[in-house]
Motif scaffolding. Structure first.
Motif, mmCIF file in Angstrom:
data_model
loop_
_atom_site.group_PDB
_atom_site.id
_atom_site.type_symbol
_atom_site.label_atom_id
_atom_site.label_comp_id
_atom_site.label_asym_id
_atom_site.label_seq_id
_atom_site.Cartn_x
_atom_site.Cartn_y
_atom_site.Cartn_z
ATOM 1 N N TYR A 1 6.667 4.790 1.934
ATOM 2 C CA TYR A 1 6.761 3.665 0.731
ATOM 3 C C TYR A 1 8.139 3.533 0.308
ATOM 4 O O TYR A 1 8.603 2.393 0.188
ATOM 5 C CB TYR A 1 5.837 4.223 -0.302
ATOM 6 C CG TYR A 1 5.775 3.216 -1.497
ATOM 7 C CD1 TYR A 1 4.655 2.353 -1.364
ATOM 8 C CD2 TYR A 1 6.609 3.334 -2.669
ATOM 9 C CE1 TYR A 1 4.539 1.360 -2.412
ATOM 10 C CE2 TYR A 1 6.345 2.393 -3.677
ATOM 11 C CZ TYR A 1 5.471 1.201 -3.367
ATOM 12 O OH TYR A 1 5.165 0.463 -4.530
ATOM 13 N N THR B 1 2.493 -3.392 5.991
ATOM 14 C CA THR B 1 1.695 -3.643 5.082
ATOM 15 C C THR B 1 3.141 -4.281 4.018
ATOM 16 O O THR B 1 2.832 -5.389 3.389
ATOM 17 C CB THR B 1 0.810 -2.913 4.160
ATOM 18 O OG1 THR B 1 -0.149 -2.627 5.338
ATOM 19 C CG2 THR B 1 0.157 -3.550 3.147
ATOM 20 N N ASN B 2 4.029 -3.378 3.880
ATOM 21 C CA ASN B 2 5.015 -3.473 2.529
ATOM 22 C C ASN B 2 6.124 -4.460 3.131
ATOM 23 O O ASN B 2 6.734 -5.092 2.189
ATOM 24 C CB ASN B 2 5.396 -2.172 2.125
ATOM 25 C CG ASN B 2 4.176 -1.481 1.236
ATOM 26 O OD1 ASN B 2 3.268 -1.738 1.449
ATOM 27 N ND2 ASN B 2 4.566 -0.255 1.082
ATOM 28 N N THR C 1 0.908 -1.195 0.017
ATOM 29 C CA THR C 1 0.021 0.065 -0.093
ATOM 30 C C THR C 1 1.032 1.256 -0.121
ATOM 31 O O THR C 1 2.131 1.152 0.163
ATOM 32 C CB THR C 1 -1.102 -0.037 1.068
ATOM 33 O OG1 THR C 1 -1.903 0.910 1.170
ATOM 34 C CG2 THR C 1 -0.135 0.382 2.668
ATOM 35 N N LEU D 1 -3.817 1.940 -8.127
ATOM 36 C CA LEU D 1 -2.954 2.886 -7.168
ATOM 37 C C LEU D 1 -2.282 4.073 -8.028
ATOM 38 O O LEU D 1 -2.128 5.093 -7.762
ATOM 39 C CB LEU D 1 -1.761 2.084 -6.578
ATOM 40 C CG LEU D 1 -2.100 1.400 -5.308
ATOM 41 C CD1 LEU D 1 -0.963 0.667 -4.825
ATOM 42 C CD2 LEU D 1 -2.629 2.395 -4.361
#
Length: 256
Positions: free
Chosen positions: A159, A117-118, A97, A196
């Motif tokens: 990210y 999440t990643n 995400t 995304l």
């Protein structure tokens, strides 16, 4: 596909976030080569649609609803794969995400969501899968990184940090598990046409033009561009390749 070095017949793959976008592209590549595929995702309806698509390719496919940030849920996901499909040979840590904010506006809860999440999910799934991958003697782990492990963008602090972590996690895991016959590699997607990035094109003015100008291939990537790299990294063709991070970006990351 049957026979040859890319044949995955008799092998079982688990793809997190495999119900759409890049994840479904990776799952299709594995299915086309004969692997049985377990799709893991939070949306049961999307999971079912992905299973239908993979089954239409002639693959055995199933799905499981799982929260890949929850330790117990990840263990149950791996157990379900091994029980329902007869083992686990290929783990694709794809789920991810992004929450775009400048560093000075970064909220701790969003940072934790992206990292968990990643990155943390890849650790949890890999750890749970290890006994199964080791048992088969030719296990494969494929981690979804990003070109943002190579360079930075102002709105992608969490990210980029998570994906840089994925690359270093990949290298460490590769050295730890080589003796178990397990290879561990990462892919680094560039600008790919997914839900995304469609939102990013809306939020970031000029993005589409900049991507096309800088990409030697002069196009955005498509999830289908990941079918080949999945087949390669999961198969015997890549048996002596481990700890690598391979850009799949149409040349975007090599342009000055």
């Amino acid at each position: 596909m049957s026979g040859g070095m890319f044949d995955l017949s008799g092998r079982v793959a688990l793809v997190t976030g495999g119900n759409g976008g890049i994840g479904l592209g990776l799952a299709r590549g594995l299915a086309r080569c004969g692997a049985a595929v377990m799709v893991a995702g939070r949306d049961a309806a999307k999971n079912a649609a992905a299973v239908q698509e993979l089954s239409a390719l002639g693959a055995k496919a199933d799905s499981v609803v799982a929260d890949i940030t929850d330790e117990a849920a990840v263990g149950a996901m791996v157990d379900a794969t091994a029980t329902r499909l007869g083992g686990l040979d290929i783990l694709v840590n794809n789920a991810g995400t992004n929450i775009r904010r400048r560093p000075e506006e970064q909220r701790l809860e969003d940072w934790r969501t992206v990292i968990d999440t990643n990155l943390t999910s890849a650790m949890l799934a890999s750890r749970a899968a290890h006994p199964h991958l080791k048992r088969g003697g030719r296990g494969r782990v494929i981690n979804n990184g990003s070109m943002l492990s190579i360079f930075g963008l102002p709105f992608h602090i969490a990210y980029a940090a998570s994906k840089g972590g994925v690359v270093q996690f990949t290298k460490s895991l590769a050295t730890a598990w080589a003796a178990d016959g397990i290879t561990v590699n990462a892919i680094l997607p560039g600008w790919i046409d997914t839900d995304l990035t469609r939102k990013a094109r809306t939020d970031m003015g000029g993005l589409n033009e900049n991507v096309l100008a800088r990409t030697p291939a002069k196009r955005w990537g498509d999830p289908s561009d990941f079918e080949g790299i999945a087949a390669f990294l999961a198969s015997d063709a890549s048996a002596f390749i481990t700890g690598t991070a391979i850009p799949v970006d149409g040349g975007f990351s090599v342009q000055g």
